[in-house]
Design an enzyme around this catalytic site. Structure first.
Site, PDB file in Angstrom:
ATOM      1  N   GLU A  37       0.879  -1.167   0.000  1.00  0.00           N
ATOM      2  CA  GLU A  37       0.000   0.000   0.000  1.00  0.00           C
ATOM      3  C   GLU A  37       0.917   1.218   0.000  1.00  0.00           C
ATOM      4  O   GLU A  37       1.830   1.283   0.819  1.00  0.00           O
ATOM      5  CB  GLU A  37      -0.884   0.035   1.256  1.00  0.00           C
ATOM      6  CG  GLU A  37      -1.838   1.225   1.222  1.00  0.00           C
ATOM      7  CD  GLU A  37      -2.587   1.458   2.528  1.00  0.00           C
ATOM      8  OE1 GLU A  37      -2.177   0.892   3.561  1.00  0.00           O
ATOM      9  OE2 GLU A  37      -3.566   2.219   2.512  1.00  0.00           O
ATOM     10  N   ARG A 264       6.253 -12.528   9.273  1.00  0.00           N
ATOM     11  CA  ARG A 264       6.909 -11.282   8.922  1.00  0.00           C
ATOM     12  C   ARG A 264       8.255 -11.210   9.628  1.00  0.00           C
ATOM     13  O   ARG A 264       8.540 -11.989  10.524  1.00  0.00           O
ATOM     14  CB  ARG A 264       6.052 -10.086   9.332  1.00  0.00           C
ATOM     15  CG  ARG A 264       5.917  -9.940  10.863  1.00  0.00           C
ATOM     16  CD  ARG A 264       5.415  -8.560  11.242  1.00  0.00           C
ATOM     17  NE  ARG A 264       4.087  -8.298  10.740  1.00  0.00           N
ATOM     18  CZ  ARG A 264       3.815  -7.362   9.824  1.00  0.00           C
ATOM     19  NH1 ARG A 264       4.780  -6.628   9.338  1.00  0.00           N
ATOM     20  NH2 ARG A 264       2.587  -7.155   9.420  1.00  0.00           N
ATOM     21  N   LYS A 274       4.943   0.680  10.351  1.00  0.00           N
ATOM     22  CA  LYS A 274       4.845   1.839   9.473  1.00  0.00           C
ATOM     23  C   LYS A 274       4.259   3.034  10.213  1.00  0.00           C
ATOM     24  O   LYS A 274       4.639   4.169   9.997  1.00  0.00           O
ATOM     25  CB  LYS A 274       3.943   1.504   8.283  1.00  0.00           C
ATOM     26  CG  LYS A 274       4.688   1.238   6.993  1.00  0.00           C
ATOM     27  CD  LYS A 274       3.682   1.205   5.847  1.00  0.00           C
ATOM     28  CE  LYS A 274       4.331   0.649   4.588  1.00  0.00           C
ATOM     29  NZ  LYS A 274       3.345   0.521   3.501  1.00  0.00           N
TER      30      LYS A 274
END
Length: 561
Positions: A37, A264, A274
């Site tokens: 994104e 992850r 983020k």
RNA sequence: AGCCUCAUAGUGUAAUGGUAACACACCGGAUUCUGAUUCCGUUAUUCUAGGUUCGAGCCCUAGUGAGGCUACCA
């Protein structure tokens, strides 16, 4: 880099699935995708996903990997991020060729699928408020209760959805939901939202739309539309897989992708969220997304981390479903390993003290010839000017040497790297008691020769010629965080910012280093090397490094990691 | 609490049901005009309890521990 980590011998479970699907003929061509994104800069965690997805494409003949921007939320996404992501993926060495896509280009298709679901009686427009919906969803122990709008006639939902799209409602006034199972133990299946109203300009579609699809609805459709065979995502989407499959099953899609989850990347001392990185940037705690103290790809690039090292690291940590925390030392090893083999050496003195060579005329040397790399003769040699006054590192001299100190001290010998062996004949102190000047004599004939009989010289130190050295601002970077779980600290993650993460000193650097890049600055990090930070941080910029700081760590055996 | 997932040296990962291994880290030694590099070596591992089996890290059951989910973010 030809160790076992890069050889095709070991297959992680995802590559195993891919190989099986190829062998059984389920697929004849593999297609993966990296779907960020564009709401921030990529970080080292994304690198793992990039290496996985593009890696699988590289390893399988005919396979490819798409770069797809998952831009379905106009409130968070920006063009700047799109550009930086493209740049970072390329810098890491991967190529999506012609397969660059935007989810926002599929908005018509998503809309058609939504209408299809409504017609099938599998979706409905809910006019409850956010709070009402939340309450009616129940919780893990109690089933949800149906919305009063859930079983209205299909025509009414069709009409209502058309009016949503036409902009007749305010944000939050209504949403489109899938009609699945309000009693499901998997909360994702309790009539998830498909579309919501957002009045914000989209970076790609402008104000063409005022309704936007949710991730769970859009993502499987994007994958199917692009004929993705294996849709790889992180573990937190495990509970979303039944929903992913539900949409694939109930919508008119051209292919049936399979979602597979993997762990992850988590690194010690490193904040990968983020959201938190955004806070650091917006709050001005760092210089920007590419601040070298950040674990962003662009930050690591400025810090001098080679792309090859990052990619190799990603291969080495592997792909599993175990959610662990990788020691950042593993990353640093790869960086050191790569730089050690490829970076030309240069000298710089960070904390200079002047040495006067009092008998210089006894065996004067115009320039010392020094190899650019200690193990690689092909890198050649360079001439480093030298004269009767040189700078050496303050810590390379001890007035009262400790037991295991091998360098300079009163009446002791040391090698000026590439030059003479010198003997300290005296020193001066300033008012503060600091060493201000060191007096020494050269031992004639010791250039390129072993220590003369009876001379104890156990070390070679770096230096800079006082007459020709250039003053340069050197930035010393350390880790940004002092603990590995910032959330655990009192007062949130900002309270554990390492105040020593950035220091600046004026160093004496050799002319060849200064000439290498007019915008030159040096960095030191715990990998133990100087690396060039050319200000425009060009992808091709060659790092250079010097041994000094490499040794500081092991000399002092500082823990502190 | 309900559901899902996971569990191998300090860390990250390997091991068709058949001798538990690799890398990093650590420690020790050799070499070295970078106390780096390189080379050699040491230490240390299958969460617990049952079961299936000639044989279980792997299969089954239960327990324990960890992570995820209860967004009109992705």
């Amino acid at each position: 880099m030809s160790d076992s980590a890069t050889s095709p011998a070991k297959l992680d479970f995802i590559r195993e699935i891919v190989a099986t699907d190829l062998a059984t003929g389920k697929h004849d061509k593999i297609v993966t995708r990296f779907p960020p994104e564009p709401n921030g800069y990529l970080h080292i965690g994304h690198a793992k996903s990039i290496c996985l997805n593009f890696g699988i494409a590289q390893e399988n003949p005919g396979a490819k990997c798409h770069l797809r921007f998952d831009d379905t939320n106009p409130e968070k996404e920006e063009e700047e991020y799109v550009k930086s992501i493209e740049e970072d993926v390329k810098w890491l060495g991967f190529d999506w060729e012609n397969d660059l896509y935007f989810a926002s280009n599929y908005f018509d298709f998503f809309h058609d699928c939504a209408v299809h679901l409504i017609k099938e009686g599998k979706a409905y427009v809910d006019r409850q408020s956010l709070e009402e919906m939340r309450a009616a969803r129940g919780n893990v122990n109690t089933p949800g209760t149906p919305s009063p709008f859930r079983d209205l006639p299909v025509e009414e939902h069709l009409d209502r959805f058309a009016r949503m799209k036409a902009g007749e409602f305010k944000e939050g006034e209504c949403v489109l939901r899938a009609k699945i199972d309000l009693a499901s133990p998997n909360m994702n299946l309790r009539d998830p939202v498909l579309y919501r109203i957002v009045r914000a300009p989209h970076h790609n579609t402008g104000d063409a739309w005022c309704i936007y699809p949710m991730y769970d609805f859009a993502h499987p459709l994007e994958d199917a539309l692009e004929h993705i065979t294996h849709s790889l995502c992180t573990l937190e989407f495990e509970n979303h897989r039944p929903l992913y499959d539900w949409f694939i099953h109930h919508c008119p899609v051209p292919s049936k992708p399979r979602q597979i989850e993997f762990a992850r990347l988590n690194l010690t001392y490193t904040v990968m969220s983020k959201r938190k990185l955004l806070d650091l940037v917006r709050g001005g705690y760092v210089g920007g997304w590419d601040d070298p103290r950040l674990p962003t790809i662009s930050g690591l690039r400025r810090r001098g981390y080679p792309a090859e090292a990052i990619v190799h690291f990603c291969k080495r940590v592997g792909i599993t479903k175990f959610n662990g925390v990788t020691d950042v030392a593993l990353l640093e090893f790869d960086v050191r390993d790569f730089l050690n083999r490829t970076a030309p050496r240069r000298m710089a003195v960070l904390d200079p003290v002047k040495v006067v060579l009092e008998n210089w005329s006894a065996d004067p040397l115009a320039a010392a010839e020094i190899p650019n790399h200690p193990q690689d003769p092909e890198m050649g040699v360079r001439q480093v000017p030298i004269s009767e006054e040189v700078w050496i590192e303050r810590e390379d001299f001890m007035e009262v040497p400790e037991k295991k100190f091998f360098r300079l001290g009163p009446d002791r010998h040391v090698r000026l790297k590439g030059g003479h062996i010198i003997r300290c004949t005296g020193f001066e102190k300033d008012a503060a008691g600091e060493i201000s000047l060191i007096r020494a004599e050269i031992l004639p004939g010791t250039i390129g020769a072993d220590s003369p009989e009876g001379v104890v010289c156990k070390a070679a130190i770096h230096w800079a010629d006082a007459a020709t050295a250039v003053d340069a601002e050197v930035r010393l970077y350390d880790r940004l965080f002092t603990v590995q779980d910032p959330d655990a600290a009192e007062g949130g993650f900002l309270s554990v910012l390492n105040p020593d993460s950035l220091k600046s000193v004026t160093a004496k650097i050799e002319p060849a280093l200064a000439a290498a890049d007019p915008g030159f600055a040096c960095q030191f990090d715990r990998t133990g090397y100087f690396v060039a930070d050319s200000k425009d941080h060009q992808p091709g910029a060659k790092p250079v490094f010097n041994r000094t700081v490499a040794l500081r760590d092991s000399w002092t055996k500082q823990g502190g990691r």
